[in-house]
Design an enzyme around this catalytic site. Structure first.
Site, PDB file in Angstrom:
ATOM      1  CB  SER A 160      30.457  39.430   5.912  1.00  0.00           C
ATOM      2  OG  SER A 160      31.857  39.393   5.987  1.00  0.00           O
ATOM      3  CE1 TYR A 212      31.732  42.170   0.958  1.00  0.00           C
ATOM      4  CE2 TYR A 212      32.821  41.920   3.083  1.00  0.00           C
ATOM      5  CZ  TYR A 212      32.025  41.409   2.081  1.00  0.00           C
ATOM      6  OH  TYR A 212      31.500  40.130   2.206  1.00  0.00           O
TER       7      TYR A 212
HETATM    8  P1  NAD Z   1      30.390  34.284  -5.349  1.00  0.00           P
HETATM    9  O1  NAD Z   1      30.934  35.278  -6.306  1.00  0.00           O
HETATM   10  O2  NAD Z   1      30.741  32.854  -5.555  1.00  0.00           O
HETATM   11  O3  NAD Z   1      28.805  34.414  -5.283  1.00  0.00           O
HETATM   12  C1  NAD Z   1      28.149  35.645  -5.491  1.00  0.00           C
HETATM   13  C2  NAD Z   1      27.152  35.474  -6.617  1.00  0.00           C
HETATM   14  O4  NAD Z   1      26.438  36.695  -6.775  1.00  0.00           O
HETATM   15  C3  NAD Z   1      27.828  35.173  -7.956  1.00  0.00           C
HETATM   16  O5  NAD Z   1      27.213  34.046  -8.543  1.00  0.00           O
HETATM   17  C4  NAD Z   1      27.598  36.432  -8.785  1.00  0.00           C
HETATM   18  O6  NAD Z   1      27.454  36.188 -10.157  1.00  0.00           O
HETATM   19  C5  NAD Z   1      26.310  36.957  -8.169  1.00  0.00           C
HETATM   20  N1  NAD Z   1      26.141  38.394  -8.369  1.00  0.00           N
HETATM   21  C6  NAD Z   1      27.061  39.366  -8.155  1.00  0.00           C
HETATM   22  N2  NAD Z   1      26.553  40.563  -8.462  1.00  0.00           N
HETATM   23  C7  NAD Z   1      25.273  40.338  -8.880  1.00  0.00           C
HETATM   24  C8  NAD Z   1      24.234  41.186  -9.336  1.00  0.00           C
HETATM   25  N3  NAD Z   1      24.399  42.514  -9.457  1.00  0.00           N
HETATM   26  N4  NAD Z   1      23.034  40.624  -9.656  1.00  0.00           N
HETATM   27  C9  NAD Z   1      22.866  39.280  -9.575  1.00  0.00           C
HETATM   28  N5  NAD Z   1      23.818  38.436  -9.153  1.00  0.00           N
HETATM   29  C10 NAD Z   1      25.011  38.962  -8.822  1.00  0.00           C
HETATM   30  O7  NAD Z   1      30.855  34.758  -3.904  1.00  0.00           O
HETATM   31  P2  NAD Z   1      30.368  34.308  -2.433  1.00  0.00           P
HETATM   32  O8  NAD Z   1      31.577  34.420  -1.581  1.00  0.00           O
HETATM   33  O9  NAD Z   1      29.598  33.064  -2.447  1.00  0.00           O
HETATM   34  O10 NAD Z   1      29.426  35.556  -2.074  1.00  0.00           O
HETATM   35  C11 NAD Z   1      28.110  35.417  -1.613  1.00  0.00           C
HETATM   36  C12 NAD Z   1      27.896  36.317  -0.405  1.00  0.00           C
HETATM   37  O11 NAD Z   1      28.755  35.896   0.653  1.00  0.00           O
HETATM   38  C13 NAD Z   1      28.199  37.799  -0.647  1.00  0.00           C
HETATM   39  O12 NAD Z   1      27.158  38.582  -0.091  1.00  0.00           O
HETATM   40  C14 NAD Z   1      29.497  38.022   0.124  1.00  0.00           C
HETATM   41  O13 NAD Z   1      29.628  39.348   0.563  1.00  0.00           O
HETATM   42  C15 NAD Z   1      29.318  37.043   1.272  1.00  0.00           C
HETATM   43  N6  NAD Z   1      30.553  36.679   1.986  1.00  0.00           N
HETATM   44  C16 NAD Z   1      31.561  36.023   1.340  1.00  0.00           C
HETATM   45  C17 NAD Z   1      32.730  35.715   2.036  1.00  0.00           C
HETATM   46  C18 NAD Z   1      33.889  34.998   1.379  1.00  0.00           C
HETATM   47  O14 NAD Z   1      34.971  34.911   1.992  1.00  0.00           O
HETATM   48  N7  NAD Z   1      33.724  34.459   0.182  1.00  0.00           N
HETATM   49  C19 NAD Z   1      32.834  36.035   3.396  1.00  0.00           C
HETATM   50  C20 NAD Z   1      31.786  36.686   4.022  1.00  0.00           C
HETATM   51  C21 NAD Z   1      30.636  36.989   3.302  1.00  0.00           C
END
Ligand code: NAD
Length: 272
Positions: free
Chosen positions: A150, A163
Protein backbone atom coordinates in the site's frame (compact mmCIF):
# COMPACT_ATOMS: atom_id res chain seq x y z
CA UNK A 1 -2.63 -11.93 -41.88
CA UNK A 2 -4.13 -12.34 -38.45
CA UNK A 3 -2.01 -12.71 -35.34
CA UNK A 4 -3.01 -13.87 -31.88
CA UNK A 5 -1.19 -12.13 -29.05
CA UNK A 6 -0.13 -14.60 -26.36
CA UNK A 7 -0.82 -13.54 -22.81
CA UNK A 8 2.05 -12.77 -20.46
CA UNK A 9 1.02 -15.60 -18.11
CA UNK A 10 0.23 -18.48 -20.49
CA UNK A 11 0.37 -21.75 -18.53
CA UNK A 12 0.93 -19.99 -15.20
CA UNK A 13 -1.02 -21.23 -12.15
CA UNK A 14 -1.82 -18.63 -9.49
CA UNK A 15 -3.35 -18.55 -6.01
CA UNK A 16 -4.76 -15.22 -4.82
CA UNK A 17 -5.96 -14.65 -1.25
CA UNK A 18 -8.86 -12.25 -0.87
CA UNK A 19 -9.71 -12.90 -4.52
CA UNK A 20 -13.45 -12.53 -4.08
CA UNK A 21 -13.51 -8.74 -4.35
CA UNK A 22 -11.47 -5.60 -4.92
CA UNK A 23 -7.93 -5.75 -6.21
CA UNK A 24 -7.71 -9.53 -5.59
CA UNK A 25 -10.63 -10.18 -7.90
CA UNK A 26 -9.32 -7.72 -10.49
CA UNK A 27 -5.90 -9.44 -10.47
CA UNK A 28 -7.56 -12.87 -10.74
CA UNK A 29 -9.56 -11.78 -13.79
CA UNK A 30 -6.52 -10.13 -15.38
CA UNK A 31 -4.31 -13.19 -14.77
CA UNK A 32 -7.01 -15.31 -16.40
CA UNK A 33 -7.05 -12.98 -19.40
CA UNK A 34 -3.25 -13.29 -19.62
CA UNK A 35 -3.56 -17.09 -19.93
CA UNK A 36 -3.18 -18.25 -16.31
CA UNK A 37 -5.29 -20.68 -14.31
CA UNK A 38 -6.32 -19.03 -11.06
CA UNK A 39 -7.52 -20.11 -7.61
CA UNK A 40 -9.16 -17.49 -5.41
CA UNK A 41 -9.10 -18.02 -1.64
CA UNK A 42 -11.27 -16.16 0.85
CA UNK A 43 -13.72 -16.35 3.70
CA UNK A 44 -17.00 -16.36 1.78
CA UNK A 45 -17.51 -19.49 -0.37
CA UNK A 46 -20.60 -18.13 -2.15
CA UNK A 47 -18.96 -14.83 -3.04
CA UNK A 48 -15.92 -16.65 -4.43
CA UNK A 49 -18.02 -19.07 -6.47
CA UNK A 50 -20.00 -16.16 -7.94
CA UNK A 51 -16.71 -14.64 -9.15
CA UNK A 52 -15.72 -17.95 -10.76
CA UNK A 53 -19.13 -18.34 -12.40
CA UNK A 54 -19.00 -14.79 -13.78
CA UNK A 55 -15.45 -15.15 -15.09
CA UNK A 56 -14.45 -15.33 -18.75
CA UNK A 57 -13.38 -18.98 -18.38
CA UNK A 58 -14.66 -20.82 -15.27
CA UNK A 59 -12.76 -23.96 -16.37
CA UNK A 60 -9.48 -22.16 -15.52
CA UNK A 61 -10.69 -20.79 -12.20
CA UNK A 62 -11.48 -22.29 -8.81
CA UNK A 63 -12.84 -20.99 -5.52
CA UNK A 64 -11.44 -22.14 -2.18
CA UNK A 65 -13.03 -21.07 1.10
CA UNK A 66 -10.85 -20.44 4.13
CA UNK A 67 -9.33 -17.88 6.44
CA UNK A 68 -5.75 -16.65 5.98
CA UNK A 69 -5.20 -17.00 9.74
CA UNK A 70 -5.70 -20.77 9.36
CA UNK A 71 -2.45 -22.50 8.33
CA UNK A 72 -4.22 -25.82 7.74
CA UNK A 73 -6.76 -24.22 5.41
CA UNK A 74 -3.94 -22.60 3.43
CA UNK A 75 -2.01 -25.87 3.18
CA UNK A 76 -5.18 -27.62 1.98
CA UNK A 77 -5.75 -24.85 -0.56
CA UNK A 78 -2.26 -25.25 -2.00
CA UNK A 79 -2.78 -29.02 -2.25
CA UNK A 80 -6.13 -28.47 -3.99
CA UNK A 81 -4.62 -26.09 -6.53
CA UNK A 82 -1.80 -28.51 -7.36
CA UNK A 83 -4.24 -31.39 -7.61
CA UNK A 84 -6.49 -29.46 -10.02
CA UNK A 85 -3.95 -27.50 -12.11
CA UNK A 86 -0.75 -29.56 -11.64
CA UNK A 87 1.54 -26.96 -10.05
CA UNK A 88 1.69 -23.51 -8.47
CA UNK A 89 3.71 -20.68 -10.04
CA UNK A 90 2.40 -17.51 -8.44
CA UNK A 91 1.03 -16.64 -5.03
CA UNK A 92 -0.59 -13.27 -4.31
CA UNK A 93 -0.97 -12.62 -0.56
CA UNK A 94 -3.61 -9.93 -0.68
CA UNK A 95 -6.45 -10.57 1.81
CA UNK A 96 -6.63 -7.72 4.26
CA UNK A 97 -8.61 -5.25 6.31
CA UNK A 98 -8.17 -1.52 7.01
CA UNK A 99 -8.31 0.48 10.23
CA UNK A 100 -10.37 3.35 8.81
CA UNK A 101 -7.72 5.88 9.84
CA UNK A 102 -8.46 5.36 13.53
CA UNK A 103 -5.77 7.40 15.24
CA UNK A 104 -4.06 6.61 18.51
CA UNK A 105 -5.98 9.39 20.20
CA UNK A 106 -9.42 8.08 19.14
CA UNK A 107 -9.01 4.54 20.46
CA UNK A 108 -9.15 3.19 23.99
CA UNK A 109 -6.26 1.00 25.08
CA UNK A 110 -8.55 -2.03 24.74
CA UNK A 111 -9.62 -1.08 21.20
CA UNK A 112 -6.05 -0.34 20.19
CA UNK A 113 -4.81 -3.71 21.44
CA UNK A 114 -7.69 -5.69 19.97
CA UNK A 115 -7.58 -4.00 16.56
CA UNK A 116 -3.78 -4.42 16.48
CA UNK A 117 -4.10 -8.16 17.11
CA UNK A 118 -6.88 -8.63 14.56
CA UNK A 119 -5.32 -6.53 11.83
CA UNK A 120 -1.80 -7.94 12.22
CA UNK A 121 -3.19 -11.49 12.31
CA UNK A 122 -4.81 -10.97 8.91
CA UNK A 123 -2.58 -8.44 7.14
CA UNK A 124 0.84 -9.68 8.32
CA UNK A 125 0.61 -13.18 9.77
CA UNK A 126 -1.87 -14.09 7.01
CA UNK A 127 0.74 -13.11 4.38
CA UNK A 128 3.45 -15.13 6.17
CA UNK A 129 1.26 -18.21 6.52
CA UNK A 130 0.24 -17.97 2.86
CA UNK A 131 3.84 -18.01 1.67
CA UNK A 132 4.76 -20.72 4.14
CA UNK A 133 1.99 -22.96 2.82
CA UNK A 134 3.13 -22.41 -0.77
CA UNK A 135 6.93 -22.14 -0.77
CA UNK A 136 7.74 -25.76 -1.60
CA UNK A 137 5.48 -25.68 -4.64
CA UNK A 138 6.92 -22.30 -5.64
CA UNK A 139 10.45 -23.72 -5.41
CA UNK A 140 9.39 -26.69 -7.56
CA UNK A 141 7.93 -24.31 -10.17
CA UNK A 142 10.61 -21.59 -9.96
CA UNK A 143 7.70 -19.37 -9.14
CA UNK A 144 7.10 -16.06 -7.42
CA UNK A 145 5.17 -14.17 -4.78
CA UNK A 146 3.49 -10.83 -5.52
CA UNK A 147 2.25 -9.18 -2.33
CA UNK A 148 -0.34 -6.44 -2.18
CA UNK A 149 1.24 -3.57 -0.26
CA UNK A 150 0.00 0.00 0.00
CA UNK A 151 0.95 3.65 -0.12
CA UNK A 152 0.74 3.11 3.65
CA UNK A 153 3.81 0.84 3.34
CA UNK A 154 5.83 4.05 2.75
CA UNK A 155 3.83 7.13 3.70
CA UNK A 156 1.62 8.46 6.49
CA UNK A 157 -2.13 9.13 6.16
CA UNK A 158 -3.02 5.96 4.25
CA UNK A 159 -4.48 4.59 7.49
CA UNK A 160 -4.07 4.90 11.21
CA UNK A 161 -0.98 3.67 13.09
CA UNK A 162 -2.13 0.06 13.22
CA UNK A 163 -2.71 -0.27 9.45
CA UNK A 164 0.42 1.71 8.58
CA UNK A 165 2.56 -0.45 10.88
CA UNK A 166 1.07 -3.60 9.34
CA UNK A 167 1.77 -2.42 5.80
CA UNK A 168 5.35 -1.43 6.74
CA UNK A 169 5.68 -4.94 8.21
CA UNK A 170 4.47 -6.52 4.97
CA UNK A 171 7.13 -4.50 3.16
CA UNK A 172 9.65 -6.18 5.47
CA UNK A 173 8.29 -9.55 4.41
CA UNK A 174 9.04 -8.75 0.76
CA UNK A 175 12.67 -7.96 1.61
CA UNK A 176 13.27 -10.86 3.98
CA UNK A 177 11.43 -13.52 1.98
CA UNK A 178 13.08 -12.39 -1.27
CA UNK A 179 16.39 -13.04 0.51
CA UNK A 180 15.33 -16.35 2.06
CA UNK A 181 13.64 -17.87 -0.98
CA UNK A 182 16.26 -16.88 -3.58
CA UNK A 183 17.44 -18.14 -6.00
CA UNK A 184 14.41 -20.31 -6.83
CA UNK A 185 11.55 -18.00 -5.88
CA UNK A 186 11.17 -14.27 -6.56
CA UNK A 187 9.27 -12.17 -4.00
CA UNK A 188 7.96 -8.73 -4.95
CA UNK A 189 5.16 -6.34 -4.05
CA UNK A 190 2.79 -3.80 -5.53
CA UNK A 191 2.15 -0.78 -3.30
CA UNK A 192 -1.29 0.17 -4.56
CA UNK A 193 -2.87 3.52 -3.81
CA UNK A 194 -6.46 4.26 -2.80
CA UNK A 195 -9.04 2.16 -4.64
CA UNK A 196 -12.79 1.88 -4.64
CA UNK A 197 -13.25 -1.58 -3.09
CA UNK A 198 -15.09 -3.59 -0.47
CA UNK A 199 -12.24 -3.14 2.08
CA UNK A 200 -13.59 -3.62 5.63
CA UNK A 201 -12.39 -2.86 9.13
CA UNK A 202 -11.66 -4.90 12.25
CA UNK A 203 -14.60 -6.51 14.01
CA UNK A 204 -12.90 -5.58 17.28
CA UNK A 205 -13.66 -1.90 16.62
CA UNK A 206 -17.10 -2.59 15.14
CA UNK A 207 -15.95 -1.79 11.59
CA UNK A 208 -16.41 -5.18 9.95
CA UNK A 209 -19.46 -4.05 7.93
CA UNK A 210 -18.14 -0.67 6.86
CA UNK A 211 -16.55 -0.37 3.41
CA UNK A 212 -13.70 1.92 2.40
CA UNK A 213 -15.84 2.94 -0.59
CA UNK A 214 -18.28 4.55 1.87
CA UNK A 215 -15.57 6.17 3.92
CA UNK A 216 -15.01 9.91 4.23
CA UNK A 217 -11.32 9.19 4.75
CA UNK A 218 -11.16 7.51 1.37
CA UNK A 219 -12.08 10.75 -0.39
CA UNK A 220 -8.97 12.30 1.10
CA UNK A 221 -6.67 9.83 -0.61
CA UNK A 222 -8.45 9.27 -3.89
CA UNK A 223 -10.20 11.25 -6.56
CA UNK A 224 -9.16 14.76 -7.48
CA UNK A 225 -6.49 15.05 -4.83
CA UNK A 226 -3.65 17.59 -5.26
CA UNK A 227 -1.48 15.58 -2.84
CA UNK A 228 -1.25 12.89 -5.55
CA UNK A 229 0.67 14.07 -8.64
CA UNK A 230 -1.38 11.83 -10.96
CA UNK A 231 -4.55 12.92 -9.22
CA UNK A 232 -6.61 12.06 -12.26
CA UNK A 233 -5.55 8.41 -11.71
CA UNK A 234 -8.38 5.92 -11.56
CA UNK A 235 -9.53 4.35 -8.29
CA UNK A 236 -10.85 1.29 -10.16
CA UNK A 237 -8.81 -1.75 -9.02
CA UNK A 238 -8.69 -2.99 -12.63
CA UNK A 239 -6.30 -0.15 -13.42
CA UNK A 240 -3.78 -1.42 -10.84
CA UNK A 241 -3.41 -4.94 -12.23
CA UNK A 242 -0.62 -4.36 -14.77
CA UNK A 243 2.14 -4.35 -12.14
CA UNK A 244 0.92 -7.71 -10.82
CA UNK A 245 1.13 -9.17 -14.33
CA UNK A 246 4.65 -7.87 -14.86
CA UNK A 247 5.97 -9.19 -11.53
CA UNK A 248 4.37 -12.63 -11.99
CA UNK A 249 5.80 -13.02 -15.47
CA UNK A 250 9.08 -14.98 -15.37
CA UNK A 251 9.76 -13.97 -18.97
CA UNK A 252 9.47 -10.26 -18.21
CA UNK A 253 10.58 -9.99 -14.58
CA UNK A 254 12.80 -13.06 -14.13
CA UNK A 255 15.61 -10.91 -12.70
CA UNK A 256 13.44 -8.85 -10.35
CA UNK A 257 13.14 -9.79 -6.69
CA UNK A 258 12.73 -7.80 -3.48
CA UNK A 259 11.16 -4.98 -5.52
CA UNK A 260 8.04 -2.98 -4.77
CA UNK A 261 6.25 -1.08 -7.52
CA UNK A 262 4.57 2.05 -6.15
CA UNK A 263 1.29 2.09 -8.11
CA UNK A 264 -0.06 5.04 -6.13
CA UNK A 265 -0.24 7.98 -8.51
CA UNK A 266 3.23 9.22 -7.56
CA UNK A 267 2.84 10.13 -3.89
CA UNK A 268 6.62 9.92 -3.36
CA UNK A 269 7.26 12.59 -6.00
CA UNK A 270 5.70 15.09 -3.67
CA UNK A 271 7.68 13.71 -0.73
CA UNK A 272 4.66 12.73 1.35
P1 NAD B 1 -11.56 -6.01 -0.41
O1 NAD B 1 -12.26 -6.06 0.90
O2 NAD B 1 -12.39 -5.81 -1.63
O3 NAD B 1 -10.68 -7.32 -0.60
C1 NAD B 1 -10.10 -8.00 0.50
C2 NAD B 1 -10.57 -9.44 0.47
O4 NAD B 1 -9.92 -10.14 1.53
C3 NAD B 1 -12.07 -9.57 0.69
O5 NAD B 1 -12.62 -10.39 -0.32
C4 NAD B 1 -12.20 -10.22 2.07
O6 NAD B 1 -13.30 -11.06 2.20
C5 NAD B 1 -10.89 -10.99 2.15
N1 NAD B 1 -10.48 -11.25 3.53
C6 NAD B 1 -10.43 -10.36 4.55
N2 NAD B 1 -10.02 -10.97 5.67
C7 NAD B 1 -9.80 -12.27 5.34
C8 NAD B 1 -9.36 -13.40 6.07
N3 NAD B 1 -9.09 -13.33 7.39
N4 NAD B 1 -9.21 -14.58 5.41
C9 NAD B 1 -9.51 -14.67 4.09
N5 NAD B 1 -9.93 -13.63 3.35
C10 NAD B 1 -10.09 -12.45 3.98
O7 NAD B 1 -10.48 -4.85 -0.28
P2 NAD B 1 -9.21 -4.48 -1.21
O8 NAD B 1 -9.10 -3.01 -1.12
O9 NAD B 1 -9.26 -5.13 -2.52
O10 NAD B 1 -8.04 -5.10 -0.31
C11 NAD B 1 -7.06 -5.97 -0.82
C12 NAD B 1 -5.68 -5.52 -0.35
O11 NAD B 1 -5.41 -4.22 -0.89
C13 NAD B 1 -5.53 -5.40 1.17
O12 NAD B 1 -4.30 -5.99 1.55
C14 NAD B 1 -5.48 -3.89 1.40
O13 NAD B 1 -4.75 -3.56 2.55
C15 NAD B 1 -4.81 -3.43 0.12
N6 NAD B 1 -4.97 -2.00 -0.19
C16 NAD B 1 -6.21 -1.48 -0.44
C17 NAD B 1 -6.34 -0.12 -0.71
C18 NAD B 1 -7.68 0.52 -0.98
O14 NAD B 1 -7.76 1.76 -1.04
N7 NAD B 1 -8.74 -0.25 -1.18
C19 NAD B 1 -5.20 0.69 -0.77
C20 NAD B 1 -3.96 0.13 -0.53
C21 NAD B 1 -3.86 -1.23 -0.26
Amino acid sequence: MSTTAAGWLEGNVALITGGGSGIGRAVAERYLAEGASVAIFGRDAQKLQAVVDASADPSRMMAIAGDVRDADALAAAVAEVVSRFGKLDTVVPNAGIWDFNRSLTRLSAQELGDSFDELFEINVKGYLLTVQAAWKELVAANGSVVMTLSNASFHPAGGGPVYTAAKFAARGLVTQLAYELAPKVRVNGVAVGGMDTDLRGPGSTGLEDRKISESFARSEITGNNPLIPLHHASVDPVDFTGSYVLLASAANAGNITGAIIPADGGIAVRGF
